[in-house]
Design an enzyme around this catalytic site. Structure first.
Site, mmCIF file in Angstrom:
data_model
loop_
_atom_site.group_PDB
_atom_site.id
_atom_site.type_symbol
_atom_site.label_atom_id
_atom_site.label_comp_id
_atom_site.label_asym_id
_atom_site.label_seq_id
_atom_site.Cartn_x
_atom_site.Cartn_y
_atom_site.Cartn_z
ATOM 1 N N SER A 160 0.837 -1.189 0.000
ATOM 2 C CA SER A 160 0.000 0.000 0.000
ATOM 3 C C SER A 160 0.880 1.250 0.000
ATOM 4 C CB SER A 160 -0.967 -0.052 1.181
ATOM 5 O OG SER A 160 -1.947 0.932 1.085
ATOM 6 N N ASP A 253 -9.937 -2.869 -5.825
ATOM 7 C CA ASP A 253 -9.100 -1.927 -5.102
ATOM 8 C C ASP A 253 -8.887 -0.708 -5.994
ATOM 9 O OD1 ASP A 253 -7.090 -0.520 -3.795
ATOM 10 O OD2 ASP A 253 -5.754 -2.237 -3.577
ATOM 11 N N HIS A 283 -8.419 -4.345 -0.990
ATOM 12 C CA HIS A 283 -7.178 -3.783 -0.469
ATOM 13 C C HIS A 283 -6.918 -4.302 0.951
ATOM 14 C CE1 HIS A 283 -4.034 -0.693 -0.603
ATOM 15 N NE2 HIS A 283 -4.250 -0.555 0.697
#
Length: 312
Positions: A160, A253, A283
Site C-alpha cells: 500500500s 481496489d 485492499h
C-alpha cells in the site's frame, strides 16, 4: 462498470469479523475524526512466533532516532535481508501493525526482516518517510552483520503506502548509486497521486479503501510534491536499471490499475517483472484476514517470490 464480486470467504469476514479499530468501511471518516484516528495509530498487540526472534534497534535517522524492528529466524546462518515498509495511508501504521507479514517473510523466506518505523504524515509530509526508509537501507547495507544479514542479498518490500515508499527507495538507490538491491516486492502499491486510473475513478466505495480515503492520504503526504518521482515513482521518466520486481494487486481496489501500470512500465523498461492480480480480493485482504484461503495463497506466493530471489 460494475464492481467485481468479492471473494465469498472475504465477504463473510468483512461482514462479521472483528478487525479491532481498523474499519472495513469508511476509512475516510476515520481519518477525519481525531479520536478514532488516534486509536488507529496505536500499536496493536503482536503475534508470537517461537521460530523468529523479534527485537527493536535504534539508529540515527534524518529526523532523529529511527526505530527498526528486526525479525530474525532462529538460525546461526547469515541470511539475506528484507527491508520492509509498512502501509497505512502514509498517516498511521507501524511495524507492529504488520508483524504477521514480517514474521511470515522471516520464517518462510528465510530472511532477516528489518521493518522501518518511519515518520508519518500529516505531521511529517514527504519526504520524511522516504528519507527515513532510505536511511534505513543505507544503514542495513553498511551494518548487515549486526542483524546477521548478508549485505549482498538485500530486497525491499512494502504494501500500500509502504509499497510506494519501497518503490521510491529502490528508485533512489539506483539514482544515487546507493546500496545494490536484488529484488523489490510491492503489494497493492500506491505509486501515483493522480487518481485518474479506471479503478481509482470507478471504485469509489469499495471495502477497506475507498477513493475519499485515498484523496485524504495523498493530500496529507504529498502536498505539492505530486510530480516528484520519489513521492510517486510512476512519475519517474526512466525505470530502467531497477531490480527484478514482483507486484501483487487486488482486483477490487482503487489502487489496482496504478499497480498494473507500474508493472507495465517496468517491463517496458527491461525490468524483469511479475504481476499478479488476486481475483476477488480487496485492499489489505491478506493483512486483515491472513487465514482466509485467498490470503494464504497470496502470502505463499509473496514468500515464494522473495525466497527465489534471495536464495538463488
Amino acid at each position: 462498470m460494475s464492481v467485481p464480486a468479492v471473494d465469498p470467504e472475504l465477504r463473510t469476514l468483512l461482514e462479521t469479523a472483528d478487525t479491532g479499530v481498523f474499519p472495513v468501511h469508511g476509512l475516510d471518516a476515520v481519518l477525519a475524526d481525531p479520536g478514532r484516528y488516534a486509536l488507529l495509530r496505536a500499536r496493536p498487540d503482536t503475534p508470537a512466533d517461537d521460530q523468529v526472534e523479534v527485537r527493536d534497534l535504534f539508529i540515527p535517522g534524518p529526523g532523529g532516532q529511527l526505530r527498526l524492528r528486526i525479525y530474525r529466524p532462529d538460525t546461526p546462518d547469515v541470511l539475506p535481508v528484507v527491508l520492509y515498509v509498512h502501509g497505512g495511508a502514509y498517516t498511521y501504521g507501524s511495524p507492529e501493525a504488520e508483524e504477521g507479514r514480517s514474521l511470515r517473510y522471516a520464517r518462510d523466506a528465510r530472511a532477516v526482516v528489518v521493518s522501518v518505523d518511519y515518520r508519518l504524515a500529516p505531521e511529517h509530509p514527504f519526504p520524511a518517510a522516504a528519507d527515513d526508509v532510505y536511511a534505513a537501507l543505507v544503514w542495513v547495507a553498511a551494518n548487515a552483520g549486526e542483524v546477521g544479514g548478508d549485505p549482498a542479498r538485500i530486497a525491499v518490500a512494502g504494501g500500500s503506502a509502504g509499497g510506494n515508499i519501497a518503490a521510491s527507495t529502490v528508485l533512489r538507490a539506483r539514482d544515487q548509486a546507493g546500496p545494490r538491491i536484488l529484488f523489490q516486492l510491492l503489494t497493492y502499491p500506491g505509486v501515483d497521486a493522480g487518481l485518474t486510473t479506471h479503478s481509482a475513478r470507478e471504485f469509489t466505495d469499495t471495502p477497506v479503501l475507498n477513493r475519499a480515503a485515498l484523496e485524504w492520504a495523498v493530500r496529507y503526504y504529498a502536498k505539492d510534491s505530486h510530480a516528484d518521482p520519489y513521492a510517486f515513482p510512476i512519475r519517474a521518466a526512466d525505470l530502467g536499471g531497477l531490480p527484478p520486481t514482483y507486484i501483487a494487486v487486488a482486483e477490487i481496489d482503487p489502487l489496482r490499475d496504478e499497480g498494473r501500470d507500474y508493472a507495465a512500465r517496468l517491463s517496458a523498461a527491461g525490468v524483469t517483472t511479475e504481476l499478479v492480480q488476486v481475483p476477488g480480493a480487496v485492499h489489505g485482504f491478506d493483512l486483515l484476514f491472513p487465514s482466509a484461503r485467498i490470503s494464504e495463497r497470496s502470502l505463499a506466493d509473496q514468500v515464494r517470490a522473495l525466497h527465489d530471489a534471495l536464495h538463488p
